[in-house]
Scaffold this motif. Structure first.
Motif, PDB file in Angstrom:
ATOM      1  N   MET A 120       0.847  -1.187   0.000  1.00 58.27           N
ATOM      2  CA  MET A 120       0.000   0.000   0.000  1.00 58.27           C
ATOM      3  C   MET A 120       0.883   1.238   0.000  1.00 58.27           C
ATOM      4  SD  MET A 120      -3.130  -1.112   2.510  1.00 58.27           S
ATOM      5  CE  MET A 120      -4.303  -0.093   1.621  1.00 58.27           C
ATOM      6  N   GLY A 121       0.281   2.371  -0.378  1.00 63.11           N
ATOM      7  CA  GLY A 121       1.011   3.625  -0.399  1.00 63.11           C
ATOM      8  C   GLY A 121       0.347   4.582  -1.359  1.00 63.11           C
ATOM      9  N   PRO A 122       0.684   5.855  -1.271  1.00 69.20           N
ATOM     10  CA  PRO A 122       0.057   6.853  -2.146  1.00 69.20           C
ATOM     11  C   PRO A 122       0.469   6.668  -3.602  1.00 69.20           C
ATOM     12  CG  PRO A 122       1.831   7.837  -0.862  1.00 69.20           C
ATOM     13  CD  PRO A 122       1.631   6.458  -0.326  1.00 69.20           C
ATOM     14  N   SER A 123      -0.283   7.291  -4.493  1.00 69.70           N
ATOM     15  CA  SER A 123       0.040   7.248  -5.915  1.00 69.70           C
ATOM     16  C   SER A 123       1.444   7.800  -6.133  1.00 69.70           C
ATOM     17  CB  SER A 123      -0.981   8.074  -6.690  1.00 69.70           C
ATOM     18  OG  SER A 123      -0.671   8.084  -8.064  1.00 69.70           O
ATOM     19  N   GLY A 124       2.237   7.087  -6.950  1.00 69.71           N
ATOM     20  CA  GLY A 124       3.595   7.525  -7.235  1.00 69.71           C
ATOM     21  C   GLY A 124       4.626   7.132  -6.202  1.00 69.71           C
ATOM     22  N   SER A 125       4.226   6.300  -5.234  1.00 66.21           N
ATOM     23  CA  SER A 125       5.152   5.937  -4.156  1.00 66.21           C
ATOM     24  C   SER A 125       6.153   4.864  -4.555  1.00 66.21           C
ATOM     25  CB  SER A 125       4.368   5.458  -2.929  1.00 66.21           C
ATOM     26  OG  SER A 125       3.587   4.308  -3.242  1.00 66.21           O
ATOM     27  N   PRO A 175       6.159  -2.047   9.093  1.00 65.41           N
ATOM     28  CA  PRO A 175       5.109  -2.752   8.353  1.00 65.41           C
ATOM     29  C   PRO A 175       3.992  -3.154   9.287  1.00 65.41           C
ATOM     30  CG  PRO A 175       7.006  -4.173   8.685  1.00 65.41           C
ATOM     31  CD  PRO A 175       7.412  -2.797   9.153  1.00 65.41           C
ATOM     32  N   THR A 176       2.775  -3.216   8.752  1.00 65.65           N
ATOM     33  CA  THR A 176       1.617  -3.566   9.576  1.00 65.65           C
ATOM     34  C   THR A 176       1.094  -4.929   9.199  1.00 65.65           C
ATOM     35  OG1 THR A 176       0.155  -2.461   8.023  1.00 65.65           O
ATOM     36  CG2 THR A 176       0.954  -1.162   9.872  1.00 65.65           C
ATOM     37  N   LYS A 182       5.001   1.572  -5.696  1.00 64.73           N
ATOM     38  CA  LYS A 182       4.409   0.235  -5.539  1.00 64.73           C
ATOM     39  C   LYS A 182       4.460  -0.560  -6.839  1.00 64.73           C
ATOM     40  CE  LYS A 182       0.332   1.687  -4.474  1.00 64.73           C
ATOM     41  NZ  LYS A 182       0.602   3.112  -4.815  1.00 64.73           N
ATOM     42  N   THR A 183       3.970   0.037  -7.923  1.00 64.08           N
ATOM     43  CA  THR A 183       3.917  -0.679  -9.197  1.00 64.08           C
ATOM     44  C   THR A 183       5.313  -0.933  -9.743  1.00 64.08           C
ATOM     45  OG1 THR A 183       1.713   0.188  -9.699  1.00 64.08           O
ATOM     46  CG2 THR A 183       3.016  -0.601 -11.559  1.00 64.08           C
ATOM     47  N   THR A 184       6.246  -0.003  -9.510  1.00 59.85           N
ATOM     48  CA  THR A 184       7.642  -0.226  -9.914  1.00 59.85           C
ATOM     49  C   THR A 184       8.211  -1.442  -9.199  1.00 59.85           C
ATOM     50  OG1 THR A 184       7.971   2.140 -10.321  1.00 59.85           O
ATOM     51  CG2 THR A 184       9.939   0.794 -10.026  1.00 59.85           C
ATOM     52  N   LEU A 185       7.955  -1.551  -7.902  1.00 61.81           N
ATOM     53  CA  LEU A 185       8.442  -2.705  -7.144  1.00 61.81           C
ATOM     54  C   LEU A 185       7.817  -3.993  -7.666  1.00 61.81           C
ATOM     55  CD1 LEU A 185      10.051  -3.962  -4.855  1.00 61.81           C
ATOM     56  CD2 LEU A 185       8.198  -3.343  -3.285  1.00 61.81           C
ATOM     57  N   LEU A 186       6.520  -3.956  -7.946  1.00 57.30           N
ATOM     58  CA  LEU A 186       5.844  -5.134  -8.481  1.00 57.30           C
ATOM     59  C   LEU A 186       6.451  -5.529  -9.831  1.00 57.30           C
ATOM     60  CD1 LEU A 186       3.316  -6.751  -7.356  1.00 57.30           C
ATOM     61  CD2 LEU A 186       2.034  -5.661  -9.196  1.00 57.30           C
ATOM     62  N   SER A 187       6.776  -4.552 -10.657  1.00 55.82           N
ATOM     63  CA  SER A 187       7.354  -4.822 -11.977  1.00 55.82           C
ATOM     64  C   SER A 187       8.756  -5.413 -11.864  1.00 55.82           C
ATOM     65  CB  SER A 187       7.384  -3.541 -12.807  1.00 55.82           C
ATOM     66  OG  SER A 187       6.079  -3.064 -13.061  1.00 55.82           O
ATOM     67  N   ILE A 188       9.507  -5.007 -10.852  1.00 53.42           N
ATOM     68  CA  ILE A 188      10.832  -5.604 -10.639  1.00 53.42           C
ATOM     69  C   ILE A 188      10.690  -7.032 -10.131  1.00 53.42           C
ATOM     70  CG2 ILE A 188      12.870  -5.503  -9.140  1.00 53.42           C
ATOM     71  CD1 ILE A 188      12.847  -2.470  -9.568  1.00 53.42           C
ATOM     72  N   MET A 189       9.743  -7.259  -9.210  1.00 52.72           N
ATOM     73  CA  MET A 189       9.479  -8.628  -8.758  1.00 52.72           C
ATOM     74  C   MET A 189       9.115  -9.531  -9.933  1.00 52.72           C
ATOM     75  SD  MET A 189       7.121  -8.198  -5.355  1.00 52.72           S
ATOM     76  CE  MET A 189       7.733  -7.547  -3.817  1.00 52.72           C
ATOM     77  N   GLY A 190       8.407  -8.973 -10.910  1.00 52.24           N
ATOM     78  CA  GLY A 190       7.952  -9.745 -12.060  1.00 52.24           C
ATOM     79  C   GLY A 190       8.943  -9.807 -13.200  1.00 52.24           C
ATOM     80  N   CYS A 191      10.161  -9.300 -12.977  1.00 54.41           N
ATOM     81  CA  CYS A 191      11.218  -9.337 -14.006  1.00 54.41           C
ATOM     82  C   CYS A 191      10.807  -8.579 -15.271  1.00 54.41           C
ATOM     83  CB  CYS A 191      11.584 -10.773 -14.364  1.00 54.41           C
ATOM     84  SG  CYS A 191      12.102 -11.785 -12.967  1.00 54.41           S
ATOM     85  N   THR A 227       3.893  -0.737   3.647  1.00 48.85           N
ATOM     86  CA  THR A 227       3.604   0.574   3.080  1.00 48.85           C
ATOM     87  C   THR A 227       4.853   1.122   2.426  1.00 48.85           C
ATOM     88  OG1 THR A 227       1.934   1.009   4.760  1.00 48.85           O
ATOM     89  CG2 THR A 227       2.823   2.911   3.593  1.00 48.85           C
ATOM     90  N   ILE A 228       4.695   1.637   1.201  1.00 52.52           N
ATOM     91  CA  ILE A 228       5.797   2.288   0.496  1.00 52.52           C
ATOM     92  C   ILE A 228       5.521   3.780   0.442  1.00 52.52           C
ATOM     93  CG2 ILE A 228       7.101   2.425  -1.655  1.00 52.52           C
ATOM     94  CD1 ILE A 228       6.380  -0.412  -2.246  1.00 52.52           C
ATOM     95  N   GLU A 229       6.519   4.568   0.841  1.00 49.61           N
ATOM     96  CA  GLU A 229       6.413   6.019   0.790  1.00 49.61           C
ATOM     97  C   GLU A 229       7.685   6.579   0.172  1.00 49.61           C
ATOM     98  OE1 GLU A 229       5.655   7.454   4.694  1.00 49.61           O
ATOM     99  OE2 GLU A 229       3.734   6.400   4.913  1.00 49.61           O
ATOM    100  N   ASP A 230       7.535   7.372  -0.885  1.00 50.50           N
ATOM    101  CA  ASP A 230       8.674   7.989  -1.570  1.00 50.50           C
ATOM    102  C   ASP A 230       9.730   6.966  -1.959  1.00 50.50           C
ATOM    103  OD1 ASP A 230       7.551  10.561  -1.271  1.00 50.50           O
ATOM    104  OD2 ASP A 230       8.364  10.706   0.760  1.00 50.50           O
ATOM    105  N   GLY A 231       9.275   5.802  -2.422  1.00 48.70           N
ATOM    106  CA  GLY A 231      10.183   4.788  -2.931  1.00 48.70           C
ATOM    107  C   GLY A 231      10.846   3.919  -1.889  1.00 48.70           C
TER     108      GLY A 231
END
Length: 237
Positions: A43-48, A229-230, A50-59, A219-223
């Motif tokens: 979770m985290g605000p838009s632009g934090s 973590p919760t 999250k999707t970049t991290l998911l894309s790296i996990m997915g190669c 939670t991801i904030e500012d990269g």
């Protein structure tokens, strides 16, 4: 520290775009492991990031620095061809944009993905129809995507990801286009895959309806990962 059940291991990963005065960091020194049987929500605000991290996990994206291992395989330095093979063998993706083939029927959209994995013929069709049934779309098998609602297209994208039976499922806002009942069905389906079949599920979400289903939330904030973590305590059921 990775253990024998770890299927995603990220060590010191950063990702930046641009250079010089235009250098922008999307991720900063992320270290994270995810295990079989686990549902991790990001979770985290838009632009934090999250999707970049998911894309790296997915190669899909390569990190600018740091390392990534998928099921014990060091992925960071692999060629594009070997990365593609790794994705096909281990990873199932659920994108916000659906990425459907508009000229193919619902079932053929799934069959194309299975053919890429080397699954063909009767076995492929059986898997495709089973996946459609699991998301309540069995009656739409021969329909065209253009006849479907946004929620139905999202469920088709989920069925396509599940049909290949990947060990890791990466989902970017999978319930965003779904009503309450279908959103609950999809999250329960993915949670069941993790807890009953030992898959690993990583989900980016803003949907508060999904939170109780997570085994772990970050939670991801500012990269960067937030300091604390919760972990949900209310359960998903």
């Amino acid at each position: 520290m990775a253990n024998s059940r770890t299927v995603i291991q990220i060590n010191g990963v950063s990702k930046h775009f641009g250079s010089g005065d235009n250098l922008t960091y999307a991720l900063k020194d992320i270290t994270l492991s995810v295990d079989r049987g686990e549902v991790l929500m990001l979770m985290g605000p838009s632009g934090s990031g999250k999707t970049t991290l998911l894309s790296i996990m997915g190669c899909i994206l390569r990190p600018s620095s740091g390392t990534l291992a998928i099921d014990g395989i060091e992925a960071t330095g692999l060629s594009a061809r070997r990365l593609g093979a790794l994705r096909l063998e281990h990873l199932g993706f659920i994108f916000q944009e659906y990425n459907l083939f508009p000229t193919l029927s619902v079932v053929d959209n799934i069959l194309v993905a299975l053919h890429l994995r080397g699954i063909k013929g009767a076995e492929a069709r059986k898997r495709a129809l089973t996946a459609l049934e699991s998301v309540g779309l069995e009656a739409k098998a021969e329909s065209m995507p253009e006849t479907m609602s946004g929620g139905q297209k999202q469920r088709l994208a989920i069925a396509r990801a599940l049909a290949g039976r990947p060990s890791i499922i990466l989902a970017d806002e999978p319930t965003a286009a779904l009503d309450s009942a279908n959103g609950k069905m999809i999250v329960e389906l993915m949670t069941g895959l993790a807890h009953e079949r030992d898959h690993c599920v990583v989900m980016v979400t803003h949907d508060p309806r999904t939170i109780g289903y997570a085994d772990r939330m970050l939670t991801i904030e500012d990269g960067a990962l937030a300091a604390a973590p919760t972990t949900p305590t209310d359960g998903g059921q």
